[in-house]
Design an enzyme around this catalytic site. Structure first.
Site, short mmCIF file in Angstrom:
data_model
loop_
_atom_site.label_atom_id
_atom_site.label_comp_id
_atom_site.label_asym_id
_atom_site.label_seq_id
_atom_site.Cartn_x
_atom_site.Cartn_y
_atom_site.Cartn_z
N ASN A 178 -3.62 2.03 7.53
CA ASN A 178 -2.73 2.62 6.54
C ASN A 178 -3.55 3.06 5.35
O ASN A 178 -3.72 2.31 4.40
CB ASN A 178 -1.67 1.60 6.11
CG ASN A 178 -0.92 2.10 4.89
OD1 ASN A 178 -0.87 3.30 4.63
ND2 ASN A 178 -0.37 1.18 4.13
N GLU A 181 -5.66 -8.05 9.69
CA GLU A 181 -4.54 -9.01 9.59
C GLU A 181 -3.33 -8.53 10.39
O GLU A 181 -2.36 -9.27 10.53
CB GLU A 181 -4.15 -9.21 8.12
CG GLU A 181 -3.32 -8.08 7.51
CD GLU A 181 -4.13 -6.86 7.10
OE1 GLU A 181 -5.34 -6.82 7.38
OE2 GLU A 181 -3.54 -5.93 6.52
N HIS A 190 -6.97 -2.77 9.22
CA HIS A 190 -6.28 -4.00 8.84
C HIS A 190 -6.37 -5.09 9.89
O HIS A 190 -5.51 -5.19 10.75
CB HIS A 190 -4.81 -3.70 8.53
CG HIS A 190 -4.62 -2.92 7.28
ND1 HIS A 190 -4.34 -3.51 6.07
CD2 HIS A 190 -4.71 -1.59 7.04
CE1 HIS A 190 -4.24 -2.58 5.14
NE2 HIS A 190 -4.45 -1.40 5.71
N TYR A 237 -7.06 7.69 1.85
CA TYR A 237 -8.39 8.03 1.37
C TYR A 237 -9.43 7.42 2.27
O TYR A 237 -9.15 6.48 3.03
CB TYR A 237 -8.59 7.50 -0.05
CG TYR A 237 -7.72 8.20 -1.07
CD1 TYR A 237 -8.20 9.27 -1.80
CD2 TYR A 237 -6.41 7.79 -1.25
CE1 TYR A 237 -7.38 9.92 -2.72
CE2 TYR A 237 -5.58 8.44 -2.15
CZ TYR A 237 -6.08 9.50 -2.89
OH TYR A 237 -5.27 10.14 -3.79
N SER A 269 0.82 -1.22 0.00
CA SER A 269 0.00 0.00 0.00
C SER A 269 0.85 1.26 0.00
O SER A 269 0.37 2.35 -0.30
CB SER A 269 -0.91 0.01 1.23
OG SER A 269 -1.84 -1.04 1.14
N GLN A 278 -12.91 0.56 0.08
CA GLN A 278 -13.24 1.77 -0.69
C GLN A 278 -13.85 1.40 -2.03
O GLN A 278 -14.82 2.01 -2.50
CB GLN A 278 -11.98 2.62 -0.87
CG GLN A 278 -11.43 3.15 0.45
CD GLN A 278 -9.96 3.57 0.37
OE1 GLN A 278 -9.30 3.34 -0.67
NE2 GLN A 278 -9.45 4.14 1.45
N GLY A 298 -4.43 -1.98 -1.02
CA GLY A 298 -3.60 -1.64 -2.17
C GLY A 298 -3.30 -0.16 -2.16
O GLY A 298 -3.90 0.60 -1.38
N CYS A 340 -9.45 -2.22 3.48
CA CYS A 340 -8.73 -1.03 3.06
C CYS A 340 -9.14 -0.57 1.66
O CYS A 340 -10.29 -0.21 1.45
CB CYS A 340 -7.22 -1.27 3.17
SG CYS A 340 -6.29 0.28 3.20
N LEU A 341 -8.26 -0.64 0.67
CA LEU A 341 -8.64 -0.24 -0.69
C LEU A 341 -9.86 -1.05 -1.12
O LEU A 341 -10.80 -0.53 -1.73
CB LEU A 341 -7.48 -0.47 -1.66
CG LEU A 341 -7.78 -0.12 -3.13
CD1 LEU A 341 -8.10 1.35 -3.28
CD2 LEU A 341 -6.61 -0.49 -4.03
#
Ligand SMILES: Nc1ncnc2c1ncn2[C@@H]1O[C@H](COP(=O)(O)OP(=O)(O)O)[C@@H](O)[C@H]1O
Ligand SMILES: Nc1ncnc2c1ncn2[C@@H]1O[C@H](COP(=O)(O)OP(=O)(O)O)[C@@H](O)[C@H]1O
Ligand SMILES: [Mg+2]
Ligand SMILES: [Mg+2]
Lengths: 1063, 354
Positions: free
Chosen positions: B281, B326, B324, B284, B45, B243, B212, B239-240
C-alpha cells in the site's frame, strides 16, 4: 534459472477418452502445455488415444501416437523414441497412474527417461489417500480420521474412537452407491451394513464426516525455487458432502474473511511445499462455518478440472506455466501472456464473480439415481462471469441448456415435498431452493435444511424478490429502475417476455429506446491494474463498456457447443476451434462465443475475440450487435448452435452455410421423408400414432421389431427397439413421453456413417465409417471401422450418390453427416445432420483432409477442388466408445438406440484385428483379449442363441459359465459348461476365485431394473468385467488375439504411407 | 440516497450513498485485494484518501472485532461496486454501512469501480468527491500533515519478555505491533517526532519505523534526528519508514504512476533469488538511481515493475521493506522478517552487555 538444456525431447501422456471426472479439461491443458514446450524448441512426442481432441492435432505435437495407454505400448514408444523426459501430470489420473506403473515396471529407469514436473513419490502421496493422510499428520495438518473396514463391528468400534457423525464410503461402487452418513451407532449399523453389501469387495471406508462445512479449493503453483503462488481460490456453494465436480462453485471465495483466506492460503502453500510439487496443484479444504477449524480433504498434484476452471476464471494459464516450470523455469521468469507484462509469480486479482455449474446426464438417464454425494456424476460444466453473484448465477443457469433460462423449473410439488426435496443435494436442488423462497420459506429455514451459506441464499432471495416486484406491474407500468435492477441481476429478456406475455422484440426494442445494452468487460488477471494484451470478455449490465471492436475487417461469429454432455462432446469443440483458426488464416476476424471452461475453444488465444457468454438467443444477439459481425457459423457447435440458426435468422442475422430452410428439410421428419421420396432414396417406413391402440396396430402393420420414439425429434431421446406387443405395451406404460409417438419399422442391417463437405453443388466424401454393431445401437455407442471393410463398390457408389443427391438438393454448404442402414439390396437413410459430427475430427486426422477448414471455405463461397469419394486409406482406424456407467448407479450399460457413452478411443493398424484390439484394450486393465482357459460368462436371449449357431467353435478352449437356458443350448451344441449360475451374486463369488475375463449378455428387454440381466450387467460394471450386450461387438472381440500388437506408429507415418499409395 | 462520485478528470459516476451522507473529497486510489476491506479502511496509510475496491462485492462477511488495523476507520471515503447489506459470517457484528455511519465515513455504492480503476491507471493522480451535487468542483490539493494527524501524541508501553522495541508511529497498522508482541517483544509506541534523547531514555534494543500516510518528503525536517536514532540501534522500517530511511541517506523518492495497493505483489530477494507474495500500500517509491550505494544496497525488488522494495545498510543493522510483512490484509509470506529483526536486536543487545 533458465530451462534444462539437456532436455530436447519430451514424452507427454494424454488422459485418453472423456469419462465422467476426466473430461475436456485435459485436452485444454494438454494442448496448451504441448505448445508451451514446442515454443521452447523441444520435440514433443504425444501419446493419447482420444481422437476427438485438439491435443492430438498435428500442430500441437511433433509426433502423435494414438496408441493404447498401456504399459506395453508406452514401453514400445519409449524404446522407439528415447525421449529425454516424460511429463505425466497433464494426463489426469490416467496419465499419473500410467507413469507410476511405468516407474514400478522399471521402464523409466531402464531407458533413463527423466520424470519432469512433480516427482513420482509426490504423485503417489497425492493420489494415495492413506499416504497423503500420513504425511499431513507428519507436518501437523489436520485430516479427517479414517479407516477401511470389512465388518459392521469394526466400523462401530472405529466410530466410537473418532466420534460421530461419520461418512461411509463403500469401495468400488457405482456413483458412490451404498455410501452415506451416520449420526450415531444405530444409523451406522444400517449404513455400514448397506455399504459392505454394496461393495464388490465388501469393504468400506469410515471417515469423520465434515458434511456441511464450507468446501474451499485453492489452486497453487510452485516452482523448483520453492516460490509458491495462489492462482485463485474457490468456494463451493454446496457445502462439503457434494463432490466439487458436482457442486456449484464460485470464484473467488465470498464468505471468508481475509484472515481465513490467508490462513488457508498459508496451509495450501505449506502442503504443496511439503509435497514438493513442481507445477500446478489443487487443494480441497473443509472449513468449519462456525470456527477457524479446518480439515484437508485432498490434493491433486497435477492439472485438473479445477485448474482448468481456475485458468479460465482468472486468465492465468496454469497448464502452460506448469509446463514451463517442468523444464526448469521459475515463476518470476515466465511472462503471463494475458497481460504480456506481469510475471507468472503475480497472483491474479479478479474483479468479477465466477460461477461454475455442473451439467448432469440425468436427462439421458431417467433411471439414474440423481442424488449427489462424494462421487462425481456430471459430464460437463458451464462457467459464467458478472459483476454480481445473482447475475453470474442466472447466466450460468441459462448456459446449461436444460430448457430453462431462469432459476425456475416446472415443479409440481407440495410444500412438504419441497421442504423435503431441498434436504438432499440433487441436480435440481438450486431450483427447489428458489421455489421454496417463492413459497415463503426463510433463508434461516432453508439454511437449516441445506447448510448452504446464507450469503448465497440471500442472493437467491434477492432474485425472488425482484421477480415478485416485477410481477406486481404490467409491461406498460413496470418502472425503469426495476427493469434496470432486473437486468443488473442477470434476468433474461426471455424471462421478462414470459412474465409479461410479450415478444422478445418488445423487450429488446424497449432496451433500444432506453439506450440500454450490456457492457463488455475484460478478464485480464489483474483487475485493470495493468493493460491487457490478450484478454477475453464477459457481459454485464453494470457499468461502462471497455471492449473496442475493430472496424473494416470481415468478421465471422463461430458458435461453440456449450457444456459437454452425452451426445454432444468434445468433438464439437474441436470443430469450433478449427473453424476459428481457419477464419484467422483466411484473414477474417474470428469471434467465438462459448461458456465451457474446460475447452480449447475458450483458451485465450484461440479466437480473435472470445466472449464467455451463454449460448442463448439474446446473449448471442447482443454479441452480434456489439461486434457487428458479417454473419454466424452454426455448423460446428453441435445441436446447440444449429438450433440457434432459425431464431437468429428471424432476427435478421446472416447465417453462413446450409440455409435455415434446408436445415428444416432434414430435421423435420415429414419434410425429410418428402425429400427422400423426391430423390427416391429408401427411407424407413414409419407411422405416427396418437394412442396405445394405434401404436399396436401400427406395429402389427409394420411388423415387429419396431423402433418407437417421440415424434418431435428425429432420433434423440427415448428410443427403444420392441420385439412384440407385450414389450410395446409395457413400454407405453413406462415411457415419460406423451403421444404422438412414432412407430418405425426396425431395420436390422449394417449401419454406415458418412461425413461430407459440400459447396452447394460439389460434394467431397473423405470416407465411410462402417459400424460393427448392426443398426439399433446408437452411432455414438457403436464401434466403427474406417475405411468400411465389407462394403462392395456398388454399395460405396450408392452411398456416395445418396450423399451427393441429398447435399445438392438441400444446397448444403459446409458439413453434412448421414447415417444409413444396409438391409440386403436396399440402403435406407436413417438420418441427416446438417452439421459437424462426432466422426469429423477422426476422419480429418486419419485421412489428412482438413474437413473443418474446407467447410469454412465452402460456407464463405469457395468451391471444392477435389470431389467425390476419396480412395481408401491403406490402414484401419477403429473407433471404440467409452462409457462412464461405473459413476452412475441405476444406469443399464446395455447398448441400444439411445446414446450412453461419454467418450471414444481410436485404434490404428494395418490389420483390422489389431486395430480392434487397440480400441477394445485401450487402457491397462480394460478388456484384455481372451486366451485359452480364460473364464467367460454367457447368458443369451433366444434370438441370440439362433444367431450364435455356427459361430460357437470360437468359444472352444474357454472356461464357460452360463445361465441355465444358455447352458443347455451350449451343451446341445457340444460345448462343455463349467458351471450354471442363476444369480448375479454367484458371478461375484466366482470372480473372487477364478477371474471372469468377460461377460456376454444379450438383453431381452433393455433397461428393466430388477431383472437378472440388469443386475448381471451392474455387477459386471462394478467388478470392471467387460460386458458385451451385442453379439456383433463380441464377435470382433473374439477376433482379437492376445499378444497380437503391431508396433506403435506415429500418425504421420500412417499418413505418409497414404500419400505414397495415392501416387 | 442517490449520490455521485465526481472525478478531477471530469468523469461522474452515479450511485447510492452510504455512511455519512455529507460526502467527502480526497485523492482517489484503488485496492485490488479480493478480501480485507475492513483492514484497508482502518489502515492509517489511507488517511486523506478515498479508496476504490476493484473487487465488486464488498461487505460479504461483515465487520468484526478482530480485524481493525486502528481504533477507527481512517480513510476518507469508500467507493464500492455492490455493497452487501446481508453479510454472513460467524464473527460479524456489523454491516459495513453500519460502521460507516457510526464513524462518519462517506461511501458510495453501485459504481463501476473497474471503470474508475481504469481512469486512475491512465491519469495517475486523480482526486474525487463523493457528493449529492455532481456540479461541485473537486478539490485537487493532496492532503498534507497526515502523519502528524494520525500519529499518537503520547508514549504507550506494551510489556513483553523479549527485546524492547521502540516503534515510531507514523500511522502504524495494529498488525505491526501484534507481530512484534506475538514474538515476545516489549514495545513502546512513540510519536513520530520523538527525539534521540527521549528514545535513548527508553534504552531500546531496536527501532521500528512504521508505515504511514502521505508524501515521505513531508518528513524531511525530522530526518537528521531520525538518522541519529537508527544509526544507534538495530532498525527495521516498513513502507513510509523505508522511504524515510532512504531519504535519510540522501536518496530521492518519487510518486508511483498509480501506486501499489493490493495483496498480490511479488517481490524478489536479490540475495537468495527467492520470490515472495506481499501485501502493499504505497503511492511513493524510492528512486533506485538516487540510492547512495556507499551506504545502502537494494535487498528486494518488485518482480513486475522492478521498483525498489527493500534496502539494507552495508555496515549497520538497518533493514527496510516497502511492502507489508505484517500482512492483514494479504499474505504473511514475509512474516519471518520480524523474527530476523528481533534476533538481530537480541544479538546486538548481548554484545552491548558483553
Ligand atoms: N470426511 C468427509 N466428510 C464429508 N464429506 C466429504 C469428506 N471427505 C470428502 N467429502 C466430500 O466428497 C467429495 C469427494 O471427495 P474427494 O476426496 O475430493 O474425492 P475425489 O478424488 O473424487 O475428488 C469432496 O469434494 C467432499 O465434498
Ligand atoms: N428404423 C431403424 N431401424 C434400425 N435402427 C435404427 C432405426 N432408427 C434408428 N436406429 C438406430 O438408432 C440410432 C439413433 O438413431 P438416430 O436417428 O441417428 O438418432 P440420433 O439423432 O440420436 O443420432 C441409429 O444410429 C441407429 O443405430
Ligand atoms: Mg476432490
Ligand atoms: Mg444418429
Amino acid at each position: 534459472m533458465p530451462k534444462f538444456e539437456h532436455i530436447k525431447k519430451i514424452l507427454v501422456i494424454g488422459s485418453g477418452p472423456i469419462i465422467i471426472g476426466q473430461a475436456a479439461e485435459f485436452d485444454y491443458a494438454g494442448a496448451q502445455a504441448c505448445l508451451a514446450l514446442k515454443e521452447e524448441g523441444i520435440e514433443v512426442v504425444l501419446v493419447n488415444n482420444n481422437p476427438a481432441t485438439i491435443m492430438t492435432d498435428e500442430e500441437v505435437a511433433d509426433k502423435i501416437y494414438m496408441e493404447p495407454l498401456t504399459v506395453a505400448s508406452l514401453e514400445a514408444i519409449i524404446a522407439k523414441e528415447r525421449p529425454d523426459g516424460i511429463l505425466p501430470t497433464l494426463g489426469g489420473q490416467t496419465g499419473l497412474n500410467l507413469a507410476v506403473e511405468l516407474a514400478d515396471a522399471g521402464i523409466i529407469e531402464r531407458y533413463n527417461v527423466r520424470l519432469l514436473g512433480t516427482p513420482l513419490d509426490t504423485i503417489k502421496k497425492g493420489e494415495d489417500r492413506e499416504e497423503f493422510k500420513r504425511m499431513m499428520i507428519e507436518i501437523g495438518e489436520p485430516v479427517p480420521e479414517s479407516k477401511t473396514v470389512n465388518t459392521v463391528q469394526e466400523a462401530l468400534d472405529f466410530a466410537e474412537e473418532i466420534d460421530y457423525p461419520v461418512i461411509v464410503r463403500p469401495a468400488y461402487t457405482l456413483g458412490g452407491y451404498g455410501g452415506g452418513i451416520a449420526g450415531d451407532a444405530a444409523e451406522l449399523q444400517e449404513v455400514a451394513k448397506r455399504g459392505i453389501a454394496a461393495s464388490p469387495i465388501e469393504q468400506i471406508l469410515i471417515e469423520r464426516s465434515v458434511k456441511g462445512w464450507k468446501e474451499i479449493e485453492y489452486e497453487v503453483m510452485r516452482d523448483s525455487n520453492d516460490t509458491c503462488i495462489i492462482v485463485c481460490n474457490m468456494e463451493n456453494l454446496d457445502p462439503v458432502g457434494v463432490h466439487t465436480g458436482d457442486s456449484i462453485v464460485v470464484a473467488p471465495s465470498q464468505t471468508l474473511t481475509d484472515r481465513q483466506y490467508q490462513m488457508l492460503r498459508s496451509v495450501s502453500t505449506k502442503v504443496i511445499r511439503a509435497l514438493g510439487v513442481v507445477g500446478g496443484c489443487n487443494i480441497q479444504i473443509a472449513l468449519d462455518p462456525y470456527s477457524e477449524q479446518y480439515y484437508l480433504i485432498e490434493v491433486n498434484p497435477r492439472v485438473s478440472r479445477s485448474s482448468a476452471l481456475a485458468s479460465k476464471a482468472t486468465g492465468y494459464p496454469i497448464a502452460r506455466i506448469s509446463a514451463k516450470l517442468a523444464i526448469g523455469y521459475h515463476l518470476d521468469e515466465v511472462v503471463n501472456p494475458i497481460t504480456g507484462y506481469t510475471y507468472a509469480s503475480f497472483e491474479p486479482a479478479i474483479d468479477y464473480i465466477v460461477t461454475k455449474i455442473p451439467r448432469w446426464p440425468f436427462d439421458k438417464f431417467p433411471q439414474a439415481n440423481r442424488s449427489l454425494g462424494t462421487q462425481m456424476k456430471a459430464t460437463g460444466e458451464v462457467m459464467s462471469l458478472d459483476r454480481n453473484f445473482e447475475a453470474s448465477l442466472l447466466k450460468g443457469i441459462r448456459s446449461l441448456e436444460i430448457g430453462v433460462h431462469h432459476l425456475q423449473l416446472e415443479l409440481n410439488l407440495t410444500d412438504e415435498e419441497l421442504a423435503e426435496g431441498i434436504v438432499e443435494a440433487t441436480d435440481t436442488r438450486i431450483f427447489l431452493v428458489a421455489e421454496a423462497m417463492r413459497r415463503g420459506m426463510t433463508v434461516e429455514q432453508i439454511h437449516a435444511k441445506t447448510e448452504i451459506d446464507p450469503f448465497f441464499l440471500y442472493s437467491i432471495e434477492k432474485i425472488v424478490q425482484i421477480e415478485k416486484q416485477l410481477a406486481s406491474y404490467s409491461w406498460a407500468t413496470v418502472p425503469e429502475e426495476l427493469l434496470k435492477e432486473a437486468k443488473l441481476r442477470g434476468f433474461a429478456d426471455v424471462t421478462l417476455k414470459e412474465m409479461y406475455q410479450i415478444s422478445l422484440d418488445d423487450v429488446r426494442n424497449r432496451w433500444k429506446q432506453l439506450g440500454w445494452a450490456p457492457s463488455y468487460k475484460l478478464v485480464d488477471t489483474c483487475a485493470a491494474e495493468f493493460v491487457a494484451a490478450t484478454p477475453y470478455y464477459y457481459s454485464t449490465w453494470q457499468g461502462r463498456d471497455e471492449v473496442k471492436v475493430s472496424e473494416g475487417k470481415k468478421k465471422v461469429l463461430v458458435l461453440g457447443s456449450g457444456p459437454i454432455r452425452i451426445g454432444q462432446g468434445i468433438e464439437f469443440d474441436y470443430c469450433s476451434v478449427h473453424a476459428a483458426k481457419s477464419l484467422k488464416r483466411l484473414g477474417i476476424e474470428a469471434v467465438v462465443i462459448n461458456n465451457n471452461p474446460e475447452t480449447v475453444s475458450t483458451d485465450f488465444n484461440t479466437a480473435d475475440q472470445l466472449y464467455f457468454e451463454p449460448l442463448a438467443l439474446e446473449d448471442v444477439l447482443n454479441v452480434v450487435e456489439k461486434e457487428q459481425v458479417d454473419g454466424v457459423m452454426v455448423q460446428f457447435g453441435g445441436q446447440t448452435a444449429v438450433n440457434l440458426a432459425d431464431p437468429l435468422s428471424q432476427m435478421g442475422v446472416q447465417i453462413y452455410g446450409t440455409s435455415v430452410s434446408s436445415i428444416d428439410m432434414v430435421e423435420d421428419r415429414d419434410l425429410f421423408y418428402q425429400l427422400l421420396k423426391k430423390l427416391d432414396i429408401p427411407h424407413i417406413p414409419g407411422i405416427s400414432v396418437n394412442s396405445e391402440q394405434e401404436a399396436i396396430n401400427a406395429a402389427v402393420k409394420l411388423e415387429y421389431p419396431v423402433l418407437v420414439r417421440p415424434s418431435y425429434v428425429i432420433g434423440g431421446r427415448g428410443m427403444v427397439v420392441l420385439n412384440n406387443t407385450e414389450e410395446l405395451v409395457s413400454y407405453l406404460q413406462e415411457t415419460t413421453f406423451s403421444f404422438p409417438l412414432l412407430v418405425d419399422k426396425y431395420i436390422s442391417g449394417m449401419e454406415v456413417e458418412v461425413d461430407a463437405i459440400c459447396d452447394g453443388e460439389q460434394v467431397l466424401v473423405p470416407g465411410i465409417f462402417q459400424h460393427v454393431e448392426r443398426a439399433g445401437v446408437h452411432s455414438g455407442d457403436s464401434m466403427a471401422i474406417f475405411p468400411a471393410p465389407s462394403l462392395n463398390e456398388l454399395q460405396k457408389a450408392t452411398i456416395t450418390r445418396y450423399t451427393e443427391d441429398i447435399a445438392r438438393e438441400i444446397k448444403a454448404k459446409g458439413l453434412i453427416n448421414i447415417q444409413l442402414v444396409i438391409a440386403g439390396e436396399r440402403i435406407y437413410v436413417l438420418e441427416v445432420n446438417p452439421r459437424a459430427s462426432r466422426t469429423v475430427p477422426i476422419i480429418s486426422k486419419i485421412t489428412g483432409v482438413p474437413m473443418v477448414e474446407l467447410a469454412v471455405k465452402a460456407q464463405l463461397g469457395q468451391k471444392l477442388e477435389s470431389t467425390g469419394l476419396l480412395a481408401d486409406i491403406p490402414f484401419f482406424a477403429v473407433k471404440g466408445p467409452v462409457f462412464s456407467t461405473v459413476k452412475l448407479s441405476g444406469v443399464d450399460p446395455a447398448l441400444g438406440p439411445e446414446m450412453k457413452s461419454t467418450g471414444e478411443v481410436i485404434g490404428l493398424s494395418y490389420q483390422i484385428q489389431t486395430a480392434l484390439g487397440k480400441a477394445l484394450h485401450w487402457k491397462e486393465g480394460i478388456c484384455q483379449p481372451l486366451e485359452t482357459g480364460d473364464a467367460l460368462f454367457i447368458s443369451l436371449s433366444d434370438g441370440a442363441k439362433e444367431e450364435m449357431k455356427g459361430k460357437l467353435s470360437a468359444l472352444s478352449g474357454l472356461k464357460i459359465l452360463a445361465t441355465p437356458g444358455t447352458a443347455a443350448y451350449l451343451q446341445q451344441h457340444g460345448l462343455a459348461v463349467e458351471a450354471v449360475l442363476t444369480k448375479a451374486a454367484q458371478v461375484k463369488e466366482w470372480h473372487q476365485t477364478t477371474e471372469i475375463k468377460a461377460i456376454l449378455n444379450t438383453p431381452t428387454v433393455g433397461n428393466k431394473q430388477g431383472r437378472f440381466g440388469f443386475e448381471l450387467r451392474q455387477v459386471a460394471v462394478q467388478l470392471n468385467i467387460p460386458c458385451f450386450t451385442s453379439l456383433d461387438t463380441f464377435q470382433s472381440y473374439l477376433q482379437v488375439k492376445a499378444g497380437n500388437v503391431s508396433d506403435p506408429l506415429d500418425l504421420n507415418v500412417y499418413l505418409q504411407q497414404k500419400e505414397r499409395v495415392q501416387i | 440516497m442517490k449520490g455521485y462520485i465526481v472525478l478531477s478528470t471530469g468523469d461522474i459516476f452515479e450511485g447510492e450513498l452510504f455512511g455519512d451522507q455529507r460526502g467527502c473529497s480526497g485523492e482517489l486510489v484503488f485496492n485490488t485485494g479480493m478480501t480485507g476491506y475492513q483492514e484497508v479502511l482502518t489502515d492509517p496509510s489511507y488517511a486523506g484518501q478515498i479508496v476504490t475496491f476493484t473487487y465488486p462485492l464488498i461487505g460479504n462477511y461483515g465487520v468484526n472485532m478482530l480485524d481493525d488495523e486502528s481504533i477507527r476507520p481512517v480513510c476518507t471515503g469508500l467507493v464500492v461496486g455492490n455493497l452487501c447489506q446481508t453479510p454472513s459470517h460467524y464473527q460479524s457484528n456489523n454491516t459495513l454501512s453500519e460502521i460507516a455511519e457510526q464513524y462518519g465515513l462517506s461511501g458510495i455504492a453501485g459504481v463501476d469501480t473497474r471503470a474508475i480503476t481504469h481512469i486512475i491507471r491512465e491519469h495517475g493522480l486523480v482526486f474525487g468527491k463523493i457528493t449529492t451535487d455532481p456540479s461541485e468542483l473537486v478539490p485537487t490539493k493532496p492532503a498534507t500533515g497526515q502523519v502528524a494527524a494520525v500519529s499518537t501524541k503520547t508514549k504507550t508501553k506494551h510489556s513483553g519478555e523479549g527485546p524492547h522495541i521502540v516503534m515510531f508511529d507514523f500511522g502504524y497498522k495494529k498488525s505491526i505491533l501484534t507481530a512484534l508482541l506475538d514474538k515476545g517483544c516489549a514495545v513502546t509506541v512513540v510519536p513520530y517526532n520523538t527525539n534521540f534523547k527521549e528514545v535513548a531514555e527508553l534504552n531500546p534494543d531496536g527501532i521500528m519505523l512504521t508505515n504511514g500516510p502521505g508524501d515521505p518528503k513531508e518528513m524531511l525536517p525530522h530526518l537528521p534526528e531520525l538518522k541519529k536514532i537508527i544509526e544507534a540501534y538495530p532498525t527495521f522500517a516498513i513502507c513510509l519508514g523505508h522511504q524515510i530511511v532512504a531519504l535519510a541517506y540522501g536518496a530521492d523518492t518519487d510518486r508511483l504512476p498509480y501506486g501499489h495497493r493490493g495483496s498480490n505483489h511479488p517481490v524478489k530477494n536479490l540475495k537468495t533469488g527467492k520470490v515472495y507474495m506481499t501485501s502493499q500500500n504505497h503511492g511513493y517509491m524510492v528512486k533506485e538511481s538516487s540510492i547512495n550505494t556507499k551506504y545502502l544496497e537494494v535487498s528486494y525488488i518488485n518482480v513486475n515493475d522492478k521498483s525498489v522494495e527493500g534496502l539494507t545498510h552495508r555496515y549497520l543493522p538497518i533493514s527496510t521493506v516497502q511492502f507489508h510483512p505484517e500482512a492483514h490484509p494479504g499474505p504473511s509470506d514475509t512474516d519471518p522478517l520480524f523474527t530476523e529483526f528481533i534476533q538481530q536486536c537480541q544479538a546486538i543487545g548481548e554484545k552491548n552487555y558483553a
